[in-house]
Design an enzyme around this catalytic site. Sequence first.
Site, PDB file in Angstrom:
ATOM      1  N   ALA A 109       0.800  -1.227   0.000  1.00 20.30           N
ATOM      2  CA  ALA A 109       0.000   0.000   0.000  1.00 20.30           C
ATOM      3  C   ALA A 109       0.830   1.273   0.000  1.00 20.30           C
ATOM      4  CB  ALA A 109      -0.932  -0.005   1.209  1.00 20.30           C
ATOM      5  N   ALA A 110       2.093   1.181  -0.359  1.00 15.97           N
ATOM      6  CA  ALA A 110       2.947   2.369  -0.282  1.00 15.97           C
ATOM      7  C   ALA A 110       2.447   3.488  -1.188  1.00 15.97           C
ATOM      8  CB  ALA A 110       4.387   1.997  -0.640  1.00 15.97           C
ATOM      9  N   GLY A 111       2.081   3.153  -2.411  1.00 13.31           N
ATOM     10  CA  GLY A 111       1.612   4.174  -3.343  1.00 13.31           C
ATOM     11  C   GLY A 111       0.327   4.836  -2.885  1.00 13.31           C
ATOM     12  N   ASP A 112      -0.604   4.041  -2.371  1.00 13.32           N
ATOM     13  CA  ASP A 112      -1.862   4.598  -1.874  1.00 13.32           C
ATOM     14  C   ASP A 112      -1.633   5.466  -0.648  1.00 13.32           C
ATOM     15  OD1 ASP A 112      -3.317   3.290  -3.869  1.00 13.32           O
ATOM     16  OD2 ASP A 112      -3.528   1.483  -2.652  1.00 13.32           O
TER      17      ASP A 112
END
Length: 294
Positions: free
Chosen positions: A240-243
């Site tokens: 979930a890094a991008g989110d």
Amino acid sequence: MISVFGSANMDLVAFVPVAPKRGETVTGHRFRTVPGGKGANQAIAAARAGGEVAFLGAVGDDGFGAEMRTALAEAGVEVHGLRQVPGPSGIAHIVVDDEGGNSIIVVPGANGTITGPSGEDLAAIAGSRALLLQLELPMEAVVAGAQAGTVSGVPVYLTPAPAQQLPDELLDAVTVIVPNEHEAAAITGVTRPEDAMEALLDRVEEVVITLGSEGALYGSRSGSRLRVPAVKVEAVDTTAAGDTFVGALAVARTEGMDVPGALRFASVAAALSVRREGASTSMPTRREIEDTLG
């Protein structure tokens, strides 16, 4: 208020030493179910980063749907715009290897029933300071959401994932596009991130390309160009890094932070998220972000 018009999936996460190749079976360490979906993830990330957030989307009438509604509400996200439809909720099957890398299969379920914002959704969007969109809803719904934001004068943030060709009517309605380097290359046909950014600026006012451990690039039509280094951490799960980055970025910008400060805030949030397992469960609180920023 930040509105997020997007997907809600239950993540079915298998942890393995090495991801299986085609035709191969491997034995995993553990299995977890974690509320996720790019839309729900961004909503939770923004709420934990200190934003006032409303989620607009759909879940099924199954147990996963009830769990996702509860998870969003417990994170502080307003869920009056989360509709329930007959049938299964969306799911994502995620394989996470021991290096923190992942591969994902998404089955849309209830997300696939959304053809556009409802009347209540339109009212929520019109009253927002930012609208976050992704590509896990049908394209017609994403386009309609972006256009609703533009009509209301609301900045529209688009995460173009899963990567695909984007129709002109969508790009014409986007204020800030936030792809990772692979998505930027897929959209533009240009491999070098700096060149992909310039290509995207022909269509969109602002571009942020996330580069994982290499940080992020920013460009605007006004001529600004920035590179923000990543915070160095040991990655456990990058799901979930991008989110997390996008949710935190929207919070920072709506609070009036300048672009360099907002990018640092988002980069720290993303770095903190990869140190923990899961999607929504990995996202840092405002205090954790500020403590790291010092």
